[in-house]
Each structure stands twice: as structure tokens, then as C-alpha cells.
Design a protein around this motif. Sequence first.
Motif, PDB file in Angstrom:
ATOM      1  N   LEU A  14       0.837  -1.195   0.000  1.00 48.25           N
ATOM      2  CA  LEU A  14       0.000   0.000   0.000  1.00 48.25           C
ATOM      3  C   LEU A  14       0.875   1.250   0.000  1.00 48.25           C
ATOM      4  O   LEU A  14       2.017   1.210   0.458  1.00 48.25           O
ATOM      5  N   PRO A  15       0.348   2.372  -0.470  1.00 48.39           N
ATOM      6  CA  PRO A  15       1.121   3.613  -0.492  1.00 48.39           C
ATOM      7  C   PRO A  15       1.638   4.038   0.888  1.00 48.39           C
ATOM      8  O   PRO A  15       2.664   4.683   0.996  1.00 48.39           O
ATOM      9  N   CYS A  16       0.943   3.644   1.958  1.00 45.72           N
ATOM     10  CA  CYS A  16       1.357   4.023   3.313  1.00 45.72           C
ATOM     11  C   CYS A  16       2.537   3.189   3.806  1.00 45.72           C
ATOM     12  O   CYS A  16       3.071   3.433   4.884  1.00 45.72           O
ATOM     13  N   GLY A  17       2.947   2.179   3.040  1.00 48.69           N
ATOM     14  CA  GLY A  17       4.073   1.335   3.430  1.00 48.69           C
ATOM     15  C   GLY A  17       3.652  -0.010   4.003  1.00 48.69           C
ATOM     16  O   GLY A  17       4.476  -0.895   4.203  1.00 48.69           O
ATOM     17  N   LEU A  18       2.375  -0.184   4.278  1.00 50.06           N
ATOM     18  CA  LEU A  18       1.868  -1.452   4.815  1.00 50.06           C
ATOM     19  C   LEU A  18       1.821  -2.488   3.709  1.00 50.06           C
ATOM     20  O   LEU A  18       1.478  -2.188   2.561  1.00 50.06           O
TER      21      LEU A  18
END
Length: 54
Positions: A14-18
Motif C-alpha cells: 500500500l502507499p502508506c508502506g503497509l
Amino acid sequence: MTALDARLDQPLDLPCGLRLPNRLAKAALSEALADGGNDPDERLVTLCAGSQPP
């Protein structure tokens, strides 16, 4: 990656790094294991506890 390249059983960053290990989900109501307020009850907790990957 395009939608055609994506596989449900492959990780998704995901873009958030998750990182999601896969994109499969199960709703509590799909097994009718929710209480009157549509919250998961102990039966669903028990069912899901046995299906977690190690």
C-alpha cells in the motif's frame, strides 16, 4: 502493476508502506456469526483464531 497483473494470493504494497499478505477477506455476516448489533460474536472469534497463518 496493472489490474490484469494483480493476483489475489500475492502480497500488495500500500502507499502508506503497509504490506498485505493477500487480498482475501471474510466478513462476519457471511457466516451469520454476528450479534444483534452486527458485531462479530465469540463464534466468529473462535473460527478465525483457528484460521490464522502461523
